[in-house]
Scaffold this motif. Sequence first.
Motif, PDB file in Angstrom:
ATOM      1  N   GLU A  80      42.240  29.776  48.299  1.00 35.95           N
ATOM      2  CA  GLU A  80      41.809  30.782  48.966  1.00 35.95           C
ATOM      3  C   GLU A  80      42.223  31.942  48.340  1.00 35.95           C
ATOM      4  OE1 GLU A  80      44.038  33.285  52.827  1.00 35.95           O
ATOM      5  OE2 GLU A  80      43.668  30.983  53.127  1.00 35.95           O
ATOM      6  N   ILE A  81      40.917  33.070  48.364  1.00 31.01           N
ATOM      7  CA  ILE A  81      41.164  34.259  47.844  1.00 31.01           C
ATOM      8  C   ILE A  81      41.059  35.405  48.774  1.00 31.01           C
ATOM      9  CG2 ILE A  81      39.701  35.916  45.903  1.00 31.01           C
ATOM     10  CD1 ILE A  81      39.055  33.523  44.617  1.00 31.01           C
ATOM     11  N   ILE A  82      41.819  36.286  48.470  1.00 33.44           N
ATOM     12  CA  ILE A  82      41.961  37.619  49.447  1.00 33.44           C
ATOM     13  C   ILE A  82      41.525  38.711  48.500  1.00 33.44           C
ATOM     14  CG2 ILE A  82      43.082  38.966  50.851  1.00 33.44           C
ATOM     15  CD1 ILE A  82      45.135  36.674  51.440  1.00 33.44           C
ATOM     16  N   ALA A  83      40.087  39.426  49.176  1.00 32.01           N
ATOM     17  CA  ALA A  83      39.878  40.519  48.236  1.00 32.01           C
ATOM     18  C   ALA A  83      40.616  41.636  49.062  1.00 32.01           C
ATOM     19  CB  ALA A  83      38.343  40.747  48.372  1.00 32.01           C
ATOM     20  N   THR A  84      40.979  42.828  48.027  1.00 33.61           N
ATOM     21  CA  THR A  84      41.407  43.830  48.732  1.00 33.61           C
ATOM     22  C   THR A  84      40.922  45.254  48.180  1.00 33.61           C
ATOM     23  OG1 THR A  84      43.378  44.145  47.166  1.00 33.61           O
ATOM     24  CG2 THR A  84      43.618  42.637  49.167  1.00 33.61           C
ATOM     25  N   ASP A  85      40.698  46.264  48.602  1.00 34.51           N
ATOM     26  CA  ASP A  85      40.458  47.729  48.082  1.00 34.51           C
ATOM     27  C   ASP A  85      40.992  48.883  48.860  1.00 34.51           C
ATOM     28  OD1 ASP A  85      39.063  48.320  45.337  1.00 34.51           O
ATOM     29  OD2 ASP A  85      38.309  49.884  47.050  1.00 34.51           O
ATOM     30  N   PHE A  86      41.085  50.029  48.291  1.00 25.02           N
ATOM     31  CA  PHE A  86      41.263  51.082  49.229  1.00 25.02           C
ATOM     32  C   PHE A  86      40.105  51.758  49.784  1.00 25.02           C
ATOM     33  CE2 PHE A  86      41.364  55.957  49.149  1.00 25.02           C
ATOM     34  CZ  PHE A  86      42.360  56.044  49.763  1.00 25.02           C
ATOM     35  N   GLN A 137      39.276  36.753  53.221  1.00 18.62           N
ATOM     36  CA  GLN A 137      39.412  38.059  53.904  1.00 18.62           C
ATOM     37  C   GLN A 137      38.997  39.031  53.025  1.00 18.62           C
ATOM     38  OE1 GLN A 137      43.323  38.356  56.352  1.00 18.62           O
ATOM     39  NE2 GLN A 137      43.990  36.871  55.104  1.00 18.62           N
ATOM     40  N   VAL A 138      38.596  40.305  53.576  1.00 12.12           N
ATOM     41  CA  VAL A 138      38.561  41.586  52.773  1.00 12.12           C
ATOM     42  C   VAL A 138      39.528  42.558  53.335  1.00 12.12           C
ATOM     43  CG1 VAL A 138      37.166  43.135  51.936  1.00 12.12           C
ATOM     44  CG2 VAL A 138      36.328  40.837  51.934  1.00 12.12           C
ATOM     45  N   PRO A 151      48.378  47.617  57.701  1.00  9.07           N
ATOM     46  CA  PRO A 151      49.542  46.918  58.550  1.00  9.07           C
ATOM     47  C   PRO A 151      49.358  45.436  58.539  1.00  9.07           C
ATOM     48  CG  PRO A 151      47.607  47.268  59.913  1.00  9.07           C
ATOM     49  CD  PRO A 151      47.290  48.010  58.745  1.00  9.07           C
ATOM     50  N   VAL A 152      48.559  44.656  57.505  1.00  8.27           N
ATOM     51  CA  VAL A 152      48.859  43.260  57.611  1.00  8.27           C
ATOM     52  C   VAL A 152      49.867  42.899  56.852  1.00  8.27           C
ATOM     53  CG1 VAL A 152      47.555  41.170  56.438  1.00  8.27           C
ATOM     54  CG2 VAL A 152      46.336  43.157  57.592  1.00  8.27           C
ATOM     55  N   VAL A 153      50.722  41.856  57.108  1.00  8.55           N
ATOM     56  CA  VAL A 153      51.632  41.186  56.419  1.00  8.55           C
ATOM     57  C   VAL A 153      51.433  39.812  56.234  1.00  8.55           C
ATOM     58  CG1 VAL A 153      54.176  40.767  56.478  1.00  8.55           C
ATOM     59  CG2 VAL A 153      53.496  42.737  57.546  1.00  8.55           C
ATOM     60  N   LEU A 154      51.482  39.570  54.866  1.00  8.33           N
ATOM     61  CA  LEU A 154      51.106  38.090  54.575  1.00  8.33           C
ATOM     62  C   LEU A 154      52.373  37.319  53.953  1.00  8.33           C
ATOM     63  CD1 LEU A 154      47.749  38.764  52.609  1.00  8.33           C
ATOM     64  CD2 LEU A 154      47.990  37.900  55.011  1.00  8.33           C
ATOM     65  N   LEU A 180      52.812  49.034  40.442  1.00  6.33           N
ATOM     66  CA  LEU A 180      53.338  47.603  40.234  1.00  6.33           C
ATOM     67  C   LEU A 180      54.479  47.144  40.807  1.00  6.33           C
ATOM     68  CD1 LEU A 180      52.669  45.252  37.909  1.00  6.33           C
ATOM     69  CD2 LEU A 180      54.246  46.494  36.419  1.00  6.33           C
ATOM     70  N   GLN A 181      55.543  47.760  41.131  1.00  4.52           N
ATOM     71  CA  GLN A 181      56.341  47.247  42.029  1.00  4.52           C
ATOM     72  C   GLN A 181      56.029  46.900  43.396  1.00  4.52           C
ATOM     73  OE1 GLN A 181      59.295  50.582  41.627  1.00  4.52           O
ATOM     74  NE2 GLN A 181      60.578  49.199  41.123  1.00  4.52           N
ATOM     75  N   ASN A 182      55.167  47.726  43.811  1.00  2.02           N
ATOM     76  CA  ASN A 182      54.490  47.482  45.299  1.00  2.02           C
ATOM     77  C   ASN A 182      53.820  46.187  45.379  1.00  2.02           C
ATOM     78  OD1 ASN A 182      55.884  49.713  46.499  1.00  2.02           O
ATOM     79  ND2 ASN A 182      53.889  51.385  45.935  1.00  2.02           N
ATOM     80  N   ILE A 183      52.860  45.970  44.415  1.00  2.00           N
ATOM     81  CA  ILE A 183      52.027  44.824  44.627  1.00  2.00           C
ATOM     82  C   ILE A 183      52.776  43.331  44.215  1.00  2.00           C
ATOM     83  CG2 ILE A 183      49.927  46.113  43.885  1.00  2.00           C
ATOM     84  CD1 ILE A 183      49.978  44.646  41.279  1.00  2.00           C
ATOM     85  N   THR A 184      53.950  43.568  43.529  1.00  2.00           N
ATOM     86  CA  THR A 184      54.723  42.559  43.073  1.00  2.00           C
ATOM     87  C   THR A 184      55.555  41.832  44.328  1.00  2.00           C
ATOM     88  OG1 THR A 184      55.078  43.327  40.641  1.00  2.00           O
ATOM     89  CG2 THR A 184      57.031  41.779  41.687  1.00  2.00           C
ATOM     90  N   THR A 185      55.534  42.767  45.421  1.00  2.00           N
ATOM     91  CA  THR A 185      56.231  42.131  46.445  1.00  2.00           C
ATOM     92  C   THR A 185      55.643  41.379  47.236  1.00  2.00           C
ATOM     93  OG1 THR A 185      55.343  43.813  47.774  1.00  2.00           O
ATOM     94  CG2 THR A 185      57.654  44.407  46.698  1.00  2.00           C
ATOM     95  N   LEU A 186      54.270  41.063  46.833  1.00  2.00           N
ATOM     96  CA  LEU A 186      53.235  40.334  47.657  1.00  2.00           C
ATOM     97  C   LEU A 186      53.358  38.724  46.720  1.00  2.00           C
ATOM     98  CD1 LEU A 186      50.187  42.637  47.687  1.00  2.00           C
ATOM     99  CD2 LEU A 186      51.703  42.153  49.618  1.00  2.00           C
TER     100      LEU A 186
END
Length: 266
Positions: A80-86, A137-138, A151-154, A180-186
């Motif tokens: 599974e791949i989840i795409a994300t963008d601002f 998901q995108v 607001p998504v929590v994975l 970098l710290q923030n994305i590392t929480t995922l």
Amino acid sequence: MASGTNRNDIYRRDFDPKDYMDTYFNKTSGLFMDDHYLKFILTHLHNTFSSGDVKGDTLIDIGSGPTIYQIMSACEAFKEIIATDFSEKNHQEYKRWLHNEPGAFDWSHVGEMVCKLEGDRSRWTDKEKKIRAAVKQVLKCDVLESNPLDPVVLPKVDCLLSLLCLEAASKDCDTFYCALQNITTLLKVGGHLVLCGVLGCKAWMVADKQFPGLPITEDFLRSSLAKCGYDVKEVQVQPVAGKCNVNLCDYYGNFYLVAEKKKEVK
């Protein structure tokens, strides 16, 4: 990017995903075709995701933009791949390709490069189907939020992939480190971060619009990753002096790195 910053306003107002893809990924005139960025990145992504060392159930692509080249090899290693963008404009363009709609960017010339690395250049049609099936998901992503996907929590995932995102979103090195710290929480402990981009970029152009960059260095990347709890497994740097169009994008090198998250850092 943090809500309300000047960079956000610039992207909302000026960034055109079609112009971006044509400027950097056009088959005959794209900068990333000419300066060997794309060949460099695709080769290392292929090597990483075909090695068997970086694989799992779920990969999040942080800052996908309107592009899909970065997941062409990853779709072979993750269910599974989840795409994300601002940017909502990037979401729309990404989904146009995902749903095979008229007017979507033609990635076949890039896809054939990846399929050739995998041993059969003619497999692009099958690869397209596999990518579309893998992207589940995108999502909206703001890398300067403590939960970038709010607001998504994975559940924490097996791999993060991010290309040309953090340096575009960050106004300075402290902001980059925060992102970098923030994305590392995922990411799970034991999971991998695959981070790719350019070094030394102060600004870059799309058509006649200029966007700010962040001139990061290899040493800065290594130290930031260590402070975020990573063990760097691989770093590759490709100088582009004399090749890149400094009027379009003033960077001096491409980088590719793979790091394993060894611990949680508060």
